[in-house]
Structures are given as C-alpha cells and as structure tokens.
Design a protein around this motif. Structure first.
Motif, mmCIF file in Angstrom:
data_model
loop_
_atom_site.group_PDB
_atom_site.id
_atom_site.type_symbol
_atom_site.label_atom_id
_atom_site.label_comp_id
_atom_site.label_asym_id
_atom_site.label_seq_id
_atom_site.Cartn_x
_atom_site.Cartn_y
_atom_site.Cartn_z
ATOM 1 N N ALA A 9 0.829 -1.209 0.000
ATOM 2 C CA ALA A 9 0.000 0.000 0.000
ATOM 3 C C ALA A 9 0.864 1.261 0.000
ATOM 4 O O ALA A 9 0.565 2.237 -0.702
ATOM 5 C CB ALA A 9 -0.925 -0.006 1.210
ATOM 6 N N GLY A 10 1.947 1.255 0.779
ATOM 7 C CA GLY A 10 2.831 2.412 0.799
ATOM 8 C C GLY A 10 3.504 2.650 -0.541
ATOM 9 O O GLY A 10 3.570 3.783 -1.028
ATOM 10 N N ILE A 11 3.975 1.569 -1.172
ATOM 11 C CA ILE A 11 4.634 1.701 -2.475
ATOM 12 C C ILE A 11 3.640 2.169 -3.539
ATOM 13 O O ILE A 11 3.928 3.082 -4.329
ATOM 14 C CB ILE A 11 5.275 0.366 -2.883
ATOM 15 N N ALA A 12 2.445 1.541 -3.568
ATOM 16 C CA ALA A 12 1.434 1.924 -4.556
ATOM 17 C C ALA A 12 0.970 3.362 -4.338
ATOM 18 O O ALA A 12 0.734 4.106 -5.305
ATOM 19 C CB ALA A 12 0.247 0.967 -4.482
ATOM 20 N N GLY A 13 0.861 3.770 -3.069
ATOM 21 C CA GLY A 13 0.465 5.154 -2.793
ATOM 22 C C GLY A 13 1.496 6.154 -3.284
ATOM 23 O O GLY A 13 1.150 7.194 -3.846
ATOM 24 N N TYR A 61 -6.817 19.837 3.759
ATOM 25 C CA TYR A 61 -7.076 21.239 3.424
ATOM 26 C C TYR A 61 -5.935 22.139 3.900
ATOM 27 O O TYR A 61 -5.544 23.096 3.225
ATOM 28 C CB TYR A 61 -8.397 21.673 4.055
ATOM 29 N N ALA A 62 -5.382 21.824 5.090
ATOM 30 C CA ALA A 62 -4.262 22.620 5.615
ATOM 31 C C ALA A 62 -3.018 22.435 4.754
ATOM 32 O O ALA A 62 -2.250 23.387 4.544
ATOM 33 C CB ALA A 62 -3.971 22.225 7.062
ATOM 34 N N ILE A 63 -2.817 21.233 4.230
ATOM 35 C CA ILE A 63 -1.652 20.981 3.367
ATOM 36 C C ILE A 63 -1.823 21.666 2.017
ATOM 37 O O ILE A 63 -0.885 22.259 1.480
ATOM 38 C CB ILE A 63 -1.435 19.471 3.205
ATOM 39 N N GLY A 64 -3.029 21.559 1.444
ATOM 40 C CA GLY A 64 -3.352 22.335 0.253
ATOM 41 C C GLY A 64 -3.136 21.651 -1.083
ATOM 42 O O GLY A 64 -3.780 22.005 -2.058
ATOM 43 N N LYS A 65 -2.230 20.675 -1.161
ATOM 44 C CA LYS A 65 -1.938 20.010 -2.432
ATOM 45 C C LYS A 65 -2.002 18.501 -2.241
ATOM 46 O O LYS A 65 -1.456 17.960 -1.274
ATOM 47 C CB LYS A 65 -0.564 20.418 -2.966
ATOM 48 N N TRP A 66 -2.632 17.838 -3.207
ATOM 49 C CA TRP A 66 -2.854 16.408 -3.059
ATOM 50 C C TRP A 66 -1.554 15.615 -3.082
ATOM 51 O O TRP A 66 -1.440 14.593 -2.395
ATOM 52 C CB TRP A 66 -3.796 15.903 -4.161
ATOM 53 N N THR A 86 1.453 16.462 -1.884
ATOM 54 C CA THR A 86 2.094 16.519 -0.563
ATOM 55 C C THR A 86 1.320 15.686 0.450
ATOM 56 O O THR A 86 1.903 14.921 1.234
ATOM 57 C CB THR A 86 2.177 17.975 -0.091
ATOM 58 N N TYR A 87 0.005 15.823 0.420
ATOM 59 C CA TYR A 87 -0.837 15.062 1.349
ATOM 60 C C TYR A 87 -0.667 13.560 1.114
ATOM 61 O O TYR A 87 -0.498 12.779 2.061
ATOM 62 C CB TYR A 87 -2.297 15.467 1.163
ATOM 63 N N ASN A 88 -0.697 13.141 -0.129
ATOM 64 C CA ASN A 88 -0.580 11.714 -0.453
ATOM 65 C C ASN A 88 0.802 11.180 -0.116
ATOM 66 O O ASN A 88 0.953 10.022 0.300
ATOM 67 C CB ASN A 88 -0.879 11.496 -1.937
ATOM 68 N N LEU A 89 1.835 12.012 -0.282
ATOM 69 C CA LEU A 89 3.194 11.592 0.061
ATOM 70 C C LEU A 89 3.310 11.316 1.558
ATOM 71 O O LEU A 89 3.909 10.322 1.979
ATOM 72 C CB LEU A 89 4.185 12.684 -0.358
ATOM 73 N N ILE A 90 2.703 12.194 2.370
ATOM 74 C CA ILE A 90 2.783 12.035 3.832
ATOM 75 C C ILE A 90 2.000 10.803 4.276
ATOM 76 O O ILE A 90 2.493 9.972 5.048
ATOM 77 C CB ILE A 90 2.254 13.304 4.529
ATOM 78 N N THR A 91 0.749 10.681 3.804
ATOM 79 C CA THR A 91 -0.094 9.566 4.254
ATOM 80 C C THR A 91 0.437 8.223 3.762
ATOM 81 O O THR A 91 0.399 7.228 4.502
ATOM 82 C CB THR A 91 -1.534 9.765 3.774
ATOM 83 N N SER A 117 3.520 7.438 3.185
ATOM 84 C CA SER A 117 4.725 7.115 3.954
ATOM 85 C C SER A 117 4.379 6.531 5.317
ATOM 86 O O SER A 117 5.138 5.721 5.865
ATOM 87 C CB SER A 117 5.592 8.365 4.118
ATOM 88 N N CYS A 118 3.219 6.936 5.866
ATOM 89 C CA CYS A 118 2.812 6.420 7.178
ATOM 90 C C CYS A 118 2.543 4.922 7.146
ATOM 91 O O CYS A 118 2.633 4.247 8.181
ATOM 92 C CB CYS A 118 1.557 7.153 7.662
ATOM 93 N N PHE A 119 2.204 4.380 5.977
ATOM 94 C CA PHE A 119 1.904 2.953 5.888
ATOM 95 C C PHE A 119 3.112 2.091 6.219
ATOM 96 O O PHE A 119 2.960 0.947 6.664
ATOM 97 C CB PHE A 119 1.391 2.604 4.486
ATOM 98 N N PHE A 120 4.308 2.607 5.999
ATOM 99 C CA PHE A 120 5.514 1.822 6.280
ATOM 100 C C PHE A 120 5.772 1.688 7.775
ATOM 101 O O PHE A 120 6.666 0.933 8.187
ATOM 102 C CB PHE A 120 6.727 2.462 5.601
ATOM 103 N N LEU A 121 4.995 2.397 8.593
ATOM 104 C CA LEU A 121 5.146 2.279 10.044
ATOM 105 C C LEU A 121 4.760 0.879 10.526
ATOM 106 O O LEU A 121 5.376 0.341 11.450
ATOM 107 C CB LEU A 121 4.282 3.340 10.735
ATOM 108 N N VAL A 122 3.745 0.287 9.898
ATOM 109 C CA VAL A 122 3.266 -1.029 10.341
ATOM 110 C C VAL A 122 4.307 -2.127 10.107
ATOM 111 O O VAL A 122 4.556 -2.933 11.017
ATOM 112 C CB VAL A 122 1.927 -1.373 9.657
ATOM 113 N N PRO A 123 4.949 -2.215 8.931
ATOM 114 C CA PRO A 123 6.003 -3.244 8.780
ATOM 115 C C PRO A 123 7.124 -3.112 9.800
ATOM 116 O O PRO A 123 7.670 -4.122 10.258
ATOM 117 C CB PRO A 123 6.516 -3.010 7.351
#
Length: 541
Positions: free
Chosen positions: A193-197, A248-253, A255-260, A262-268
């Motif tokens: 999911a992190g790689i595909a995102g 909305y605070a981030i403003g650009k999809w 940047t938002y998608n990059l942050i979210t 990247s969070c998926f790699f926390l679980v592995p």
C-alpha cells in the motif's frame, strides 16, 4: 506418610504432563486472557491500524475530488468590454446559466461573434481548458489533469478499479494469511500500500499507470483490514472527519498523499515487535514456535507456563466443511445469497453517497466531516438498538426509513439546499446503522465450519458495490438529486430482501450447515405464526 504424599505428587505431575491442553485453556489458566501484551496490542490497533485504514479509505476520495470549475475564456477583441474575471459579471457574460437557474455551467461557455451591427451568442463546450476554485477544495489529481466534464469519467474510474482490486486482493490475502501467517501478511499488505500510494504521485500524468497503481492499492486494502474488529469502525469514522481538514491545511494532493502513504511503512517496522498468532502456528504444525511465543506472552504478562504444559498443547480443530456443501441446504443458501446481495447494495449506496457529496457539494470537506460525525452517532446507536429490538427488525427499520428520506429529497425545492442536506444526513445514518448491524449479523447466521470463508466470499461480492457506485453518481445528468432517489430505491430493496431473513438475537451461533438450516427453518415458522395471528386479528377487526 511422607512417601505416600510424594507418590501422590508424582502421580499428579505425571497426569498433568500427559494431559493435553487446548489453546483456550492455556490462555485462561497460564497466559492470561487480557494481560499486558493484549492491552498493548489493543492500543496498537486503536492508535495505528484503525487510523491508517481510515486514512487509506478517505484519502482515495480526497485526492480525486473535483473542485468548482468553469471554462477559461480569452477576452474578446472588443475594447469597450471590460470584465473582471473573478466577478459575477464575468460569469454572466461568458458562462451560461444552468437550465434550472441554480448556478453557472461548468462545461460550457458563450461563443460570441460580433458583426457590424449584431452580436450572435452560441453555447459551446470548453476549448481552452478550465479554471478551478481552490478556496474550498485543494488541488487534486482531477483538477491538475482536467478530469472534468467529458473527461470526468477519469476521476470516477479509479474508484471502481480500487474496489475491483479489493475484491481480487481479498482472495489473495486470504490465501497468504493461511500460508505465511497473519503478521507477515499484514506487514506485506501495508508495504505494498505504501509503495502503490507513492507511485500514485508520479503516475498521475500517465493515466493508465495511475489507474494501475490505484488497483494495486485496492488489492492491498484487505490485508490492512484484517486486524480490525467491529468496535474499531468508530475510530475509522473519527479519522474520516479529521483527515479532510489535514488535507485542506496541506493544500496540495501530492504533498498530502506523500505524507499519508509514507505512514503505511510504520506497520512493517512495528511488526518486528508483534508476535504471530499461536493458534495459527499450532494449526499449521509449528508447535515449537507456538510454544516459544506462548512462553513470551506469559513472561510479558508476568506469568510462567510450565514446560510440561507447553509440550502437551493440543492443536486446534481446523477441519472445515467444503463450501460446496452449501448447495445441499437450500434455505440457508437463499439466506447467504440474500445477505450477499444486501451487502452489495448498501456498499454501493455508502460509497456512492460519499462520492456524490464530495463532488457536488460547495463545501465537500465540511460535508465529509459532518458525515463522519453522523456515522459515529449511528455506529453507537445501532449497537444498542440491535441488542434491544433484534438484528432483523433494526435493519429493516433502518432500510425503510432511509428509503423514505432519500425519496423525499427529490420533492424538496432546489433552492432549499440546506434542507436537502439535512434529510440526506438523516438517510445516511440509516445506511451506516445497516452496515454496522449487518457486520455482526453475518457472523451470526454463518456456520462455524465455514464462517470465515463465507464471510470472505460475501466481502468480495460487496466490494463490487463500490465499483458500481460511480455509475449511480453519474445519473446526476438527469437531475442533481437523481442519485439520492436511486439510493432510496436500492435501500428499499435491501429492506424487502431482509424480511425473509432469520432473527439471531439471543440464539446460539450455528456450528454446522445443519444448524444454520434449522435456524432459518425455525425463523420461517415463527414468522408464519406471527402472520397468521395478524390475519386473525384483522379479520376480527
């Protein structure tokens, strides 16, 4: 005397050493059913797994939102005309109004031809692109690539492909989970999911690759939902209300998608410290590793398991009846088909409602947050209502109430948009209640010998509902509230399909297909008796 006591002690220890213990007995007597480790694991699922699952599902909607837009217009070669592009005069001069007068067109523009004495005005499609209002909606993949008007299908297709990926992924994830284990499967799913995102960020300009990335992300979703239980849906709804404002605070999809993503790699990473299910290890014959994990669990919980117990743990009974046996029990087969159809329909409505509101509302972020609040209320209320009035009655009531409310929206004047939104909110609560109750209900009507597999098949069928949901939203072409009316028809169908279903409140869970068949037969007999008593009462009246 002392010798007799020693003999008795030796005999007791010998009996204990030769006695076989089930995994349930080991947890109850030695490990602890809810010790330190179980508490940490529950906290981990609450604060990591459930929010990340909510991020995945909501983000798939946010990055494909379509902001308010209108045609770009090149100023005419007329010196006496001076129009401010951001003013209402600009729109009224260049952009035609909708036929119902509710606003300006998004896909058409006035084409003016000035002759010596006359000016002819034609309505044309946009030729020079579009301008977007990002004051209420962030820059999304749809606005960045002009997936609007005739190309709006490009913003809707990824939702369908994502759902089809979920359907196929559910089959693969189930096989992997039984083959390599629960924890490795979850870690692998989050990694994919992190790689595909992240690939989504770099493929939006290449539409085929973008859609492929969304499909892979959908295929990884079932692995991310494996650890979830019904009670944690509330956490997902809460995240759904908060995430739009973070975006909305981030403003650009991007940047938002990059942050979210990247969070998926926390679980592995955290999976290194997560222990595999000892029940699964015993089921596949890895007794030594299961014993080691049980010993570690006991130490974390401040307990100790004697080696004699670890050496005599009985493997759980994993014998399951083949799914083809379902065709021998016609009444239960009917119940399973009805349950799967209902899941397909309400999933279609739920996902379609999200897309409809997000793309057509002037304030989509506010709408998504309010919907999440209503979902939380519905999730809490539905649990108490279902435990008091019964599963079947509660779901039927939720279906028919939502159907009435959805249908009412067609007859409300379009200028009363706030009233339409309020009625739609109330109807949405019924859909959420139906989903939450049905999640519990399905586990109560399926027999133990095939419960997990029947639930997986039902989930795969319901995933197609999300794939078809954009088609429902596209019917707005016939009227802005037409999708809501279609939602009402479909949820009414759910209510009628629910009528012949059995009631499960206060009844034992079926263990075999025979038990499930008897549950349905008894329910049908009781319903016939109630109908006959109602007929007699009506005749007397």
């Amino acid at each position: 005397m002392n010798r007799e006591k020693c003999d008795e002690t030796e005999d007791a220890s010998t009996i204990e050493a030769t006695k076989h213990y089930t995994i349930e007995q080991v947890f109850e007597q030695y490990v602890g059913e809810f010790g330190n480790y179980q508490k940490l694991l529950t906290l981990y699922v609450w604060i990591v797994i459930a929010p990340l699952t909510g991020i995945l599902l909501v983000s798939s909607l946010l990055i494909l939102l379509i902001p308010p837009h209108w045609c770009k217009y090149q100023a005419p070669n007329v010196t006496e005309i001076s129009i401010n592009e951001s003013s209402t005069d600009w729109h009224s001069y260049n952009i035609p109004r909708k036929s119902d007068g509710s606003g300006f067109e998004s896909c058409f523009i006035h084409g003016r031809e000035v002759n010596s004495s006359n000016e002819s005005v034609n309505i044309l499609k946009c030729k020079d692109g579009w301008k977007y209002d990002h004051s209420l909606v962030i820059v999304t993949a749809a606005s960045e690539n002009d997936w609007v008007c005739d190309n709006q299908w490009k913003a809707l297709l990824p939702h369908s492909v994502f759902s089809i990926g979920m359907t196929l992924g559910g089959i693969v994830i189930g096989i992997l989970s039984d083959t390599i284990g629960r924890i490795p499967t979850i870690a692998l799913g989050y990694s994919i999911a992190g790689i595909a995102g992240l690939l989504t960020n770099f493929t939006s300009e290449h539409y085929t690759l973008f859609v492929a990335a969304r499909a892979v992300l959908g295929a990884a979703t079932p692995a991310m939902m494996v650890p979830l239980v019904i009670r944690l849906f509330l956490t997902m709804y809460t995240c759904g209300g908060v995430l739009p404002w973070i975006a909305y605070a981030i403003g650009k999809w991007r940047t938002y998608n990059l942050i979210t993503s990247s969070c998926f790699f926390l679980v592995p990473l955290l999976s290194i410290f997560t222990l595999e299910s000892p029940r699964w290890l015993l089921a596949v014959g890895k007794n030594t590793k299961a014993s080691d994990i049980l010993a570690r669990l006991a130490r974390i919980n401040g307990r100790k398991i004697p080696n004699s117990i670890l050496m005599n743990i009985q493997a759980p009974n994993t014998s399951q009846a083949p799914l083809k046996h379902i065709f021998k029990y016609k009444i239960f087969l009917r119940t399973f088909l009805l349950s799967s159809t209902i899941a397909l329909l309400y999933t279609m409505i739920f996902a379609g409602h999200n897309i409809f509101v997000a793309n057509l509302s002037k304030h989509p972020f506010m709408m998504l947050s309010v919907f999440a609040g209503f979902d939380c209320v519905a999730a809490v209320l539905s649990r108490f209502v279902a435990d008091f009035y019964g599963r079947r009655k509660s779901m039927c009531f939720a279906c028919f109430l939502s159907a009435i409310l959805y249908s009412i929206t067609v007859f409300i004047p379009k200028d009363l948009d706030r009233l339409i939104i309020a009625v739609a909110f109330s109807a949405r609560m019924g859909i959420t209640a139906l989903m939450n109750i049905n999640a519990v209900y399905s586990s109560e009507i399926f027999p133990t010998v095939a419960r997990s597999r029947l639930s997986s098949v039902r989930m795969c069928i319901s995933s197609f509902g999300t794939a078809f949901s954009p088609i429902l939203v596209s019917f707005q072409f016939f009227g802005s509230n037409t999708p809501l009316f279609l939602f009402g028809i479909l949820v009414a169908v759910c209510g009628f399909l629910m009528l012949p279903m059995p009631e499960t409140l206060g009844k034992p869970l079926p263990e075999t297909f025979e038990d499930a068949e008897k549950l349905n037969i008894k329910s049908n007999e009781s319903q016939k008796e109630n109908n006959e008593s109602d007929d007699i009462l009506l005749q007397k009246v």
